[in-house]
Write a protein that holds these residues in place. Structure first.
Motif, mmCIF file in Angstrom:
data_model
loop_
_atom_site.group_PDB
_atom_site.id
_atom_site.type_symbol
_atom_site.label_atom_id
_atom_site.label_comp_id
_atom_site.label_asym_id
_atom_site.label_seq_id
_atom_site.Cartn_x
_atom_site.Cartn_y
_atom_site.Cartn_z
ATOM 1 N N GLU B 44 0.839 -1.254 0.276
ATOM 2 C CA GLU B 44 0.112 -0.010 -0.050
ATOM 3 C C GLU B 44 0.903 1.195 -0.063
ATOM 4 O OE1 GLU B 44 -3.995 1.386 2.313
ATOM 5 O OE2 GLU B 44 -2.334 0.481 3.482
ATOM 6 N N ASN B 220 -2.653 5.075 -2.431
ATOM 7 C CA ASN B 220 -3.946 4.272 -2.568
ATOM 8 C C ASN B 220 -4.885 4.882 -1.425
ATOM 9 O OD1 ASN B 220 -1.498 1.877 -2.384
ATOM 10 N ND2 ASN B 220 -3.091 1.851 -4.107
ATOM 11 N N ARG B 221 -4.375 5.633 -0.464
ATOM 12 C CA ARG B 221 -4.886 5.997 0.690
ATOM 13 C C ARG B 221 -4.091 7.463 1.026
ATOM 14 N NH1 ARG B 221 -5.306 3.661 6.395
ATOM 15 N NH2 ARG B 221 -3.867 2.139 5.506
ATOM 16 N N THR B 235 -9.533 7.510 0.153
ATOM 17 C CA THR B 235 -9.084 7.303 -1.124
ATOM 18 C C THR B 235 -8.638 8.867 -1.363
ATOM 19 O OG1 THR B 235 -10.944 7.542 -2.416
ATOM 20 C CG2 THR B 235 -10.282 5.213 -1.636
#
Lengths: 222, 258
Positions: B44, B220-221, B235
């Protein structure tokens, strides 16, 4: 005019001075580095020892330390530093010991000032790579600290070279003791003083100039 | 503390790599990290943004314990962060870190910077380490500078070397603490390009940055921090087009509209 010099072993005395200075310089560089490592280290007991050592030893007159080495360590406690019954060797070694103990406190502080010039990020980056405390010090911090300590260390070395004359107090046959002997026996007072002074200038002046040049040469560019 | 160890056990299964559990830290009277809970999964890319002094750099630095925490737990790949000594050093070797001010070793060449950790920590063979280092330096586009000293390089080049240095350890996760904040504007992109490539290659990354473009395209975040708390997690699309909290709306309005 310089005829009187023939009766004395000036070269031998100067050689003794050089030996005192070199051995003490090497010894105090090693012990001083260890003291500096203790003072910046994470172990509280070692930090306390390093701090106490430096603050006590650098504030005691060198003459007191050297005299104690001879009168206290040798004559009272019987320490001979492996020289058996040879008083010349015993006193020489005691003088070197005293000079190392004394000078290392100044080496420690010169190095510590050098360590303080190394940005904290250097040690952080080294720790972030997974290097241990000893490795961080040995591979990253001290090499940079030594480079920026060359000039302050040159000052310590010059002071050390001149401080070797204190060894005369316990009868080590170095240059200052020879001067005492010459003054007692000869009439050319000013000439004697000038010759001895010249010896020390010849030893210290190049030391300062060469190390000054080295200091600039190895300086870490940031 | 028992709750923490339970959390530790199911971590490996779910692919959780870095887990912060109610982490608190004070700088004197200042409560810089307040009950931080954050989980980063394998592969991630998490971008941490927020105003200055919000604690995002401190958060980043606690993950390899360059900053200690007052309470709470941090685990990496299922193992709690050790407090001191060899264990901690071993764990740090698995966590790559890139600093705002590069922090390349000033007395070593670029190549030596990248081989040092491999040889001294990973005990790699010197020639193998050099091979790896040269390959990584080529990958970040500074292969030609290998024998120079850091001070002879531009900021962008130095930062790319710093990324190569961290990658040379084969880290499980990479931390970026404002990697472009000390760079001249024209050098920011060359560093971001390398980071984007790294993200596409599947590296787990935690990036503290003010580069919103990078956050949009590579994250991704997005984790938004303010005043020592995580205010919002979303997001990038959600966060930039439709932030939920007022604090985030306020922050974005200040940085995006001029």
């Amino acid at each position: 005019m310089f005829d009187f010099l023939q009766d004395y072993d000036l070269a031998g005395a100067v050689w003794t001075t050089v030996q005192l200075a070199v051995l003490s310089a090497v010894g105090s560089l090693i012990w001083g580095t260890m003291l500096a490592a203790m003072r910046v280290g994470p172990v509280p007991l070692m930090r306390a020892f390093g701090t106490a050592y430096v603050n006590i030893v650098r504030n005691i007159p060198l003459t007191v330390i050297i005299l104690f080495a001879s009168l206290g360590l040798n004559q009272t406690l019987g320490v001979t530093l492996g020289a058996g019954g040879d008083f010349k060797t015993i006193n020489f070694r005691l003088a070197v010991l005293g000079l190392i103990l004394y000078t290392s406190s100044f080496v420690c502080e010169a190095l510590r000032s050098g360590i303080n010039t190394v940005p904290v990020g250097q040690a952080e980056a080294a720790r972030a790579l997974g290097l241990g405390f000893g490795q961080v010090l040995r591979l990253v911090v001290l090499p940079q600290a030594f480079r920026s300590s060359v000039i302050p260390l040159a000052n310590v070395l010059i002071a050390l070279i001149k401080n070797t004359t204190v060894a005369a107090a316990i009868g080590v046959a170095e240059t200052a003791l020879l001067m005492k002997e010459m003054i007692e026996n000869e009439a050319q007072l000013l000439l004697i003083a000038a010759v001895i002074a010249l010896v020390f200038v010849v030893l210290t002046l190049p030391t300062g100039l060469i190390l000054g040049w080295v200091g600039k040469k190895v300086a870490v560019k940031r | 503390m028992t709750a923490v160890s339970v959390a530790t056990e199911d971590k490996a299964a779910t692919g959780e790599l870095v887990v912060l559990n109610s982490v608190n830290k004070h700088f004197g009277a200042l409560h810089v990290l307040q009950d931080i809970d954050l989980t980063i999964h394998r592969g991630e890319v998490v971008v941490v943004i927020g105003p200055s002094g919000s604690g995002k750099s401190t958060l980043c630095r606690t993950i390899n314990r360059l900053e200690t925490v007052d309470s709470g737990s941090i685990t990496i790949d299922g193992k709690p962060l050790p407090a001191e000594g060899k264990e901690l050093a071993r764990l740090r070797a698995d966590v790559g870190m890139v600093f705002q001010s590069f922090n390349l070793f000033a007395h070593k060449t670029v190549l030596e910077n990248v081989t040092l950790g491999q040889v001294k920590v990973r005990k790699a063979d010197a020639r193998k380490a050099e091979e790896t280092a040269r390959a990584l330096l080529d990958r970040v586009g500074v292969g030609a500078q290998a024998d120079k000293y850091p001070a002879q390089l531009s900021g962008g080049q130095q930062q790319r070397v710093a990324i190569a240095r961290a990658l040379a350890m084969g880290p499980k996760v990479m931390l970026f603490d404002e990697p472009t904040s000390a760079l001249d504007p024209e050098m920011i992109n060359e560093v971001l390009e390398v980071m984007k490539q790294l993200a596409e290659d599947g590296m787990t990354m935690i990036v503290v940055t003010h580069e919103m473009g990078f956050a949009r395209s590579a994250a991704n975040r997005v984790v938004f921090m303010a005043d020592g708390r995580i205010v919002e997690e979303a997001t990038p699309d959600q966060f930039f087009s439709n932030p939920r909290s007022d604090r985030a709306k306020d922050f974005l309005s200040k940085i995006l509209h001029h």
